[in-house]
Design a protein around this motif. Structure first.
Motif, mmCIF file in Angstrom:
data_model
loop_
_atom_site.group_PDB
_atom_site.id
_atom_site.type_symbol
_atom_site.label_atom_id
_atom_site.label_comp_id
_atom_site.label_asym_id
_atom_site.label_seq_id
_atom_site.Cartn_x
_atom_site.Cartn_y
_atom_site.Cartn_z
ATOM 1 N N ARG A 1 -3.986 -14.447 2.472
ATOM 2 C CA ARG A 1 -2.392 -13.543 2.417
ATOM 3 C C ARG A 1 -2.480 -12.164 3.889
ATOM 4 N NH1 ARG A 1 -1.114 -11.588 -3.733
ATOM 5 N NH2 ARG A 1 1.487 -12.093 -2.072
ATOM 6 N N ASN A 2 -1.580 -11.623 4.028
ATOM 7 C CA ASN A 2 -1.924 -10.300 4.847
ATOM 8 C C ASN A 2 -0.429 -9.633 4.559
ATOM 9 O OD1 ASN A 2 -2.924 -12.108 6.807
ATOM 10 N ND2 ASN A 2 -0.457 -12.726 7.694
ATOM 11 N N MET A 3 -1.687 -7.859 4.704
ATOM 12 C CA MET A 3 -0.996 -7.086 4.419
ATOM 13 C C MET A 3 0.093 -6.790 6.432
ATOM 14 S SD MET A 3 -2.242 -3.052 2.667
ATOM 15 C CE MET A 3 -3.279 -3.514 3.948
ATOM 16 N N GLY B 1 5.591 -12.797 6.053
ATOM 17 C CA GLY B 1 5.206 -13.965 5.232
ATOM 18 C C GLY B 1 5.939 -13.733 3.145
ATOM 19 N N SER B 2 5.978 -14.260 3.083
ATOM 20 C CA SER B 2 7.377 -14.575 1.497
ATOM 21 C C SER B 2 5.543 -14.349 1.038
ATOM 22 C CB SER B 2 7.804 -15.815 1.115
ATOM 23 O OG SER B 2 6.389 -16.833 1.263
ATOM 24 N N GLY B 3 4.134 -14.264 1.130
ATOM 25 C CA GLY B 3 4.011 -13.577 0.142
ATOM 26 C C GLY B 3 2.658 -12.939 0.638
ATOM 27 N N ASP B 4 3.918 -12.261 1.501
ATOM 28 C CA ASP B 4 2.602 -11.030 2.286
ATOM 29 C C ASP B 4 3.006 -9.769 1.876
ATOM 30 O OD1 ASP B 4 1.298 -12.851 3.818
ATOM 31 O OD2 ASP B 4 2.477 -12.669 5.444
ATOM 32 N N TYR B 5 2.450 -8.727 1.958
ATOM 33 C CA TYR B 5 2.704 -7.619 1.734
ATOM 34 C C TYR B 5 2.790 -6.577 3.202
ATOM 35 C CZ TYR B 5 -0.600 -8.652 -2.095
ATOM 36 O OH TYR B 5 -0.968 -8.878 -3.027
ATOM 37 N N TYR B 6 4.646 -5.683 3.032
ATOM 38 C CA TYR B 6 4.846 -4.753 3.759
ATOM 39 C C TYR B 6 5.043 -3.092 3.180
ATOM 40 C CZ TYR B 6 7.421 -3.388 8.008
ATOM 41 O OH TYR B 6 7.465 -2.225 9.279
ATOM 42 N N VAL B 7 3.781 -2.255 4.355
ATOM 43 C CA VAL B 7 4.046 -1.180 3.832
ATOM 44 C C VAL B 7 4.310 -0.201 4.702
ATOM 45 C CG1 VAL B 7 1.697 0.643 2.844
ATOM 46 C CG2 VAL B 7 2.121 -1.505 1.962
ATOM 47 N N ILE B 8 4.469 0.649 4.421
ATOM 48 C CA ILE B 8 5.049 2.086 5.397
ATOM 49 C C ILE B 8 4.192 3.187 5.746
ATOM 50 C CG2 ILE B 8 6.962 3.703 5.655
ATOM 51 C CD1 ILE B 8 8.953 1.864 4.632
ATOM 52 N N ALA B 9 3.623 3.364 6.261
ATOM 53 C CA ALA B 9 2.558 4.514 6.553
ATOM 54 C C ALA B 9 2.563 5.894 6.584
ATOM 55 C CB ALA B 9 1.626 4.622 6.824
ATOM 56 N N ILE B 10 3.339 6.938 6.143
ATOM 57 C CA ILE B 10 4.491 7.970 6.795
ATOM 58 C C ILE B 10 3.700 9.324 6.813
ATOM 59 C CG2 ILE B 10 5.071 8.488 4.688
ATOM 60 C CD1 ILE B 10 7.672 9.834 6.432
ATOM 61 N N ASN B 11 3.026 9.930 7.739
ATOM 62 C CA ASN B 11 2.158 10.807 8.125
ATOM 63 C C ASN B 11 3.295 12.265 8.068
ATOM 64 O OD1 ASN B 11 1.675 13.354 10.524
ATOM 65 N ND2 ASN B 11 0.045 13.659 8.769
ATOM 66 N N ALA B 12 3.414 13.202 7.306
ATOM 67 C CA ALA B 12 4.392 15.326 7.197
ATOM 68 C C ALA B 12 3.567 16.503 7.488
ATOM 69 C CB ALA B 12 4.921 14.759 5.798
ATOM 70 N N PHE C 1 15.060 -1.713 -0.274
ATOM 71 C CA PHE C 1 13.384 -1.864 -0.359
ATOM 72 C C PHE C 1 12.439 -2.756 -1.680
ATOM 73 C CE2 PHE C 1 14.352 1.947 1.520
ATOM 74 C CZ PHE C 1 13.262 2.799 2.649
ATOM 75 N N LYS C 2 13.101 -4.078 -1.866
ATOM 76 C CA LYS C 2 12.893 -4.661 -2.724
ATOM 77 C C LYS C 2 11.746 -4.720 -2.382
ATOM 78 C CE LYS C 2 15.543 -8.453 -2.496
ATOM 79 N NZ LYS C 2 16.796 -9.245 -3.147
ATOM 80 N N GLU C 3 11.132 -5.157 -0.497
ATOM 81 C CA GLU C 3 10.602 -6.543 0.241
ATOM 82 C C GLU C 3 9.063 -5.246 0.419
ATOM 83 O OE1 GLU C 3 12.192 -9.104 3.221
ATOM 84 O OE2 GLU C 3 13.578 -9.206 1.574
ATOM 85 N N ILE C 4 9.212 -4.080 0.421
ATOM 86 C CA ILE C 4 8.682 -3.477 0.758
ATOM 87 C C ILE C 4 7.334 -2.454 -0.487
ATOM 88 C CG2 ILE C 4 7.944 -0.804 1.569
ATOM 89 C CD1 ILE C 4 10.099 -2.032 3.758
ATOM 90 N N SER C 5 6.183 -3.031 -0.288
ATOM 91 C CA SER C 5 5.170 -3.137 -1.609
ATOM 92 C C SER C 5 4.668 -1.773 -1.538
ATOM 93 C CB SER C 5 3.891 -4.180 -1.151
ATOM 94 O OG SER C 5 4.137 -5.423 -0.299
ATOM 95 N N GLY C 6 4.897 -0.535 -1.164
ATOM 96 C CA GLY C 6 4.617 0.715 -0.959
ATOM 97 C C GLY C 6 4.803 1.547 -0.045
#
Length: 326
Positions: free
Chosen positions: A113-115, A184-195, A261-266
């Motif tokens: 699987r992918n992230m 993909g349906s089993g992949d992870y999606y992450v948002i990375a934010i810098n402040a 946001f339910k598809e955003i892993s973190g």
């Protein structure tokens, strides 16, 4: 692959005084000031070497316009480059992607699987939404002047919180309109934010602002007074919104509770500006990964994937900080 071997191709003009730096800015008005400082300042030579060292690997994954973008959009592009370093520190296997159509900034092969990771810099904003930092206030007064913050710590954090929530919502829309078909349906999606551009976070802990954005946990610490005169355990309150910059309408918090946001892993959150992080050789524990407690079950990430970061998991009644496992 990009053929440029260095991110700093200008003729060397070492600068160490404000006068020399001002002359460089006048000579290269189209270039970002921080980029010019990094290129020419003698005391930033370590950071310059650090970025060029990363570039020797990152150029295989970067977009074609990355070197020129670094010169003008330094905050966003330097965060992408530093994030590449942070992901490598977690021993993750990055995969090159086609740039013929919109793809997330990073694709990581986790074996089966992918992230995907999409980077965003929460800039200082414009107009009524501009975050005024301590250095901004000091720049307008004579040396030695005592500067008042002019409000509670909580109120002063509101502009920063508005910038963070705005950036996260922008990237969510980017996922829904551009990236969803790639993931993909089993992949992870992450948002990375810098402040890092909104420095001086007046909070009780490094994760306070991002916890308020994603779960509505107020960063203000409350210490209850017991009947015997002693103080009880510290606690946080929660809230669902803050006011916009005009004070006319609410801005929703607790983003992780929203259906979209339910598809955003973190969320990966980093509150340091990139130059100082490099110069001070910041450790991975200062990077925070907040797991989405309401993510789809198939997109829930294990703690061992980003084990070099501080991680936060959230339950209906509490949140837990997990130190890095190195």
């Amino acid at each position: 692959m990009l053929s440029m071997s260095t991110l700093f191709p200008l003729p060397s003009e070492p600068a160490s005084t404000n006068k020399e730096l001002s002359e460089l800015r006048a000579k290269y008005p189209a270039l970002n000031n921080t980029y010019l400082n990094l290129h020419m300042r003698l005391d930033w030579s370590y950071a310059r070497g650090f970025f060029d060292g990363l570039w020797s690997s990152y150029r295989y994954f970067a977009e074609q316009n990355f070197p020129s973008e670094l010169q003008t959009n330094f905050s966003q592009r330097s965060w992408e480059l530093y994030l590449f370093y942070l992901l490598q520190e977690n021993s993750l296997k990055l995969v090159a992607q086609s740039r013929q159509h919109p793809n997330p900034d990073f694709k990581i092969d986790l074996g089966g699987r992918n992230m995907f990771v999409e980077a965003v810099n929460a800039g200082k904003g414009q107009g009524n939404n501009t975050v005024e930092t301590t250095s901004d206030r000091l720049s307008r007064v004579p040396p030695g002047t005592i500067v008042s913050h002019g409000g509670s710590f909580d109120q002063l954090n509101h502009p920063k919180l508005r910038r963070i929530t705005s950036s996260l919502k922008e990237k969510l829309q980017n996922y829904l309109t551009k990236h969803k078909n790639t993931v993909g349906s089993g992949d992870y999606y992450v948002i990375a934010i810098n402040a890092g551009d909104i420095e001086g976070n007046m909070t009780s802990s490094p994760e306070a602002l991002i916890l308020e954005a994603v779960k509505g946990i107020n960063p203000a610490v409350h210490l209850p007074l017991r009947s015997d005169g002693t103080l009880g355990p510290a606690y946080h309150t929660t809230r669902l919104n803050i006011l916009n910059s005009q004070g006319t309408s609410p801005i929703e918090l607790d983003l992780f509770s929203k259906e979209e946001f339910k598809e955003i892993s973190g969320i990966i959150f980093f509150g340091r500006d990139i130059i100082n992080a490099v110069l001070q050789q910041t450790k991975g524990e200062e990077v925070i990964f907040v797991h989405n407690p309401n993510v789809l079950p198939e997109k829930k990430m294990d703690l061992d994937i980003l084990s070099h970061f501080t991680q936060i998991t959230i339950s209906p009644t509490d949140w837990t900080r997990h130190p890095p496992i190195i």
